[in-house]
Motif scaffolding. Structure first.
Motif, PDB file in Angstrom:
ATOM      1  N   TYR A  57      38.768  46.322  -1.622  1.00 20.42           N
ATOM      2  CA  TYR A  57      37.625  45.695  -2.068  1.00 20.42           C
ATOM      3  C   TYR A  57      37.874  43.919  -2.353  1.00 20.42           C
ATOM      4  O   TYR A  57      36.996  43.290  -1.405  1.00 20.42           O
ATOM      5  CB  TYR A  57      37.130  46.208  -3.497  1.00 20.42           C
ATOM      6  N   SER A 123      31.097  48.855 -11.083  1.00 16.65           N
ATOM      7  CA  SER A 123      29.715  49.415 -11.273  1.00 16.65           C
ATOM      8  C   SER A 123      29.784  50.859 -11.601  1.00 16.65           C
ATOM      9  O   SER A 123      30.529  51.531 -11.085  1.00 16.65           O
ATOM     10  CB  SER A 123      29.123  49.060  -9.880  1.00 16.65           C
ATOM     11  N   ARG A 167      25.746  48.740  -6.632  1.00 14.53           N
ATOM     12  CA  ARG A 167      26.741  48.795  -5.516  1.00 14.53           C
ATOM     13  C   ARG A 167      27.879  47.853  -6.191  1.00 14.53           C
ATOM     14  O   ARG A 167      27.993  47.008  -7.046  1.00 14.53           O
ATOM     15  CB  ARG A 167      26.303  47.960  -4.271  1.00 14.53           C
ATOM     16  N   ARG A 168      29.015  47.789  -5.386  1.00 10.83           N
ATOM     17  CA  ARG A 168      30.213  47.097  -5.987  1.00 10.83           C
ATOM     18  C   ARG A 168      29.818  45.688  -6.430  1.00 10.83           C
ATOM     19  O   ARG A 168      29.433  44.934  -5.577  1.00 10.83           O
ATOM     20  CB  ARG A 168      31.208  47.185  -4.819  1.00 10.83           C
ATOM     21  N   TRP A 182      25.872  41.104  -8.812  1.00 10.65           N
ATOM     22  CA  TRP A 182      25.989  42.513  -8.046  1.00 10.65           C
ATOM     23  C   TRP A 182      24.371  42.713  -7.653  1.00 10.65           C
ATOM     24  O   TRP A 182      23.476  42.074  -7.931  1.00 10.65           O
ATOM     25  CB  TRP A 182      26.228  43.816  -9.336  1.00 10.65           C
ATOM     26  N   GLU A 184      21.218  46.021  -7.825  1.00 17.21           N
ATOM     27  CA  GLU A 184      20.926  47.058  -8.423  1.00 17.21           C
ATOM     28  C   GLU A 184      19.605  47.546  -7.764  1.00 17.21           C
ATOM     29  O   GLU A 184      18.594  46.855  -7.519  1.00 17.21           O
ATOM     30  CB  GLU A 184      21.275  47.176 -10.182  1.00 17.21           C
ATOM     31  N   TRP A 194      16.271  45.837  -3.737  1.00 23.54           N
ATOM     32  CA  TRP A 194      17.289  45.787  -4.761  1.00 23.54           C
ATOM     33  C   TRP A 194      17.019  44.233  -5.524  1.00 23.54           C
ATOM     34  O   TRP A 194      16.522  43.389  -5.135  1.00 23.54           O
ATOM     35  CB  TRP A 194      18.783  45.511  -4.029  1.00 23.54           C
ATOM     36  N   GLY A 223      26.049  43.765   1.652  1.00 26.51           N
ATOM     37  CA  GLY A 223      26.371  43.522   0.397  1.00 26.51           C
ATOM     38  C   GLY A 223      26.018  41.934  -0.073  1.00 26.51           C
ATOM     39  O   GLY A 223      25.300  41.209   0.816  1.00 26.51           O
ATOM     40  N   ASP A 281      29.628  45.589   8.048  1.00 21.30           N
ATOM     41  CA  ASP A 281      30.664  45.353   6.973  1.00 21.30           C
ATOM     42  C   ASP A 281      31.898  44.844   7.636  1.00 21.30           C
ATOM     43  O   ASP A 281      32.174  45.071   8.956  1.00 21.30           O
ATOM     44  CB  ASP A 281      31.036  46.894   6.496  1.00 21.30           C
TER      45      ASP A 281
END
Length: 321
Positions: A57, A123, A167-168, A182, A184, A194, A223, A281
């Motif tokens: 992470y 989270s 999410r993270r 973050w 959500e 989001w 992300g 990613d």
């Protein structure tokens, strides 16, 4: 992958990664760590942090190193974990769970050095019984106590509704200014948009502001990034543009950068950079340059006008006084 900015007196660079090699019985599969000597430009000894660790992470450098990652169990459940390592790369603490185990992908967690301690941000969903920190449907701020050998939930920010998921989160700190960001959304089968939120916390993990709404109808493809430095707070994410031209055309997607002051107020309008389709990613990485005073972004995306192969791109955003 990512870019690191070392604090004064920091031990140098490091790598935290999943390593497995079916052809070599000498490699212990799992989540590994390796310090890197920038003077000799050579790697140090490789350490196995966690045979059950998989996904990295965030990696922070301070008084040694700290890393958060996802680890699994034989029953398929998953939890975020943290490990602290000394300057030589030896494990000084952990691995410790930062949230109760749950179904994949479960909770995620980031880590930062705030100048005197390590803080993690996690989270949380619904909290299961167990010894790991948890605050239901919230972003939790967790102090990692190297001296006490424990993790402690210090504060939390509830989601916008009791049925939301996040999410993270990412956490970053500079000169006493520590922020968490973050995304959500309502926990539905298909999430189309989001809300990106951020909050400022103290070096000890207490809330220093109410949550700030960065974007209300965001569609991040990979992300949300966070970078805190002497230029302020940079929050970035990528979106596919509604007109959706071919993936190899700049303008297929946008890299959006929000520039905040340390009090959380916007310094300027969001910067929209047209780019080709990004890799899924990891998200783009951010770092600050002193000369010229600027922020550098790095990401993987489609080659312009050509389907293969993808390229690594660099972008420099210069500061204007």
């Amino acid at each position: 992958g990512g870019m690191m900015s070392a604090a004064a007196g920091a031990p140098g660079l490091a790598l935290a990664f999943y390593h497995a090699d079916e052809a070599s019985p000498l490699v212990v599969p799992g989540f590994h760590f390796r310090p890197f000597d920038v003077t000799s430009w050579s790697p140090g000894a490789e350490t196995v942090i966690d045979p059950k660790g998989v996904s990295g992470y965030e990696l922070a450098v301070g008084d040694g190193f700290a890393v958060t990652y996802g680890g699994g169990f034989d029953d398929g459940s998953w939890e975020p974990r943290v490990a602290i390592l000394d300057a030589s790369g030896a494990v000084a603490l952990g691995p410790l769970a930062l949230a109760p185990a749950g179904e994949y992908p479960g909770a995620g967690a980031g880590i930062a050095w705030t100048g005197g301690s390590y803080l993690a941000a996690a989270s949380y969903g619904d909290c299961a019984a167990g010894g790991a920190p948890c605050a239901p449907r919230s972003i939790g701020v967790v102090r990692v106590g190297v001296e006490t050998g424990s993790v402690e939930l210090v504060s939390s920010v509830p989601y916008l509704s009791a049925s939301s998921i996040a999410r993270r989160p990412s956490i970053a700190s500079h000169a006493g200014n520590t922020f968490i960001v973050w995304r959500e959304a309502e926990d539905t089968e298909t999430i189309e948009s989001w809300v990106v939120r951020a909050v400022r916390v103290t070096a000890e993990g207490a809330l220093a502001s109410s949550a700030i709404e960065i974007a209300a109808d965001a569609r991040p493809v990979n992300g949300v990034s966070l970078h805190v430095s002497n230029v302020g707070v940079i929050i970035g994410f990528a979106e596919v543009r509604p007109e959706m031209p071919p993936p190899t055309t700049p303008g297929h997607s946008s890299l959006l950068f929000h520039h905040l002051d340390f009090d959380g107020s916007a310094i300027q309008e969001p910067i929209d950079v047209p780019v080709t389709q990004l890799g899924l990613d990891p998200p783009h990485a951010l770092a600050t340059l002193d000369h010229p005073r600027s922020v550098v972004a790095a990401w993987c995306g489609e080659r312009v006008g050509d389907d293969e192969p993808s390229l690594a791109y660099l972008l420099r955003l210069d500061c204007v006084d």
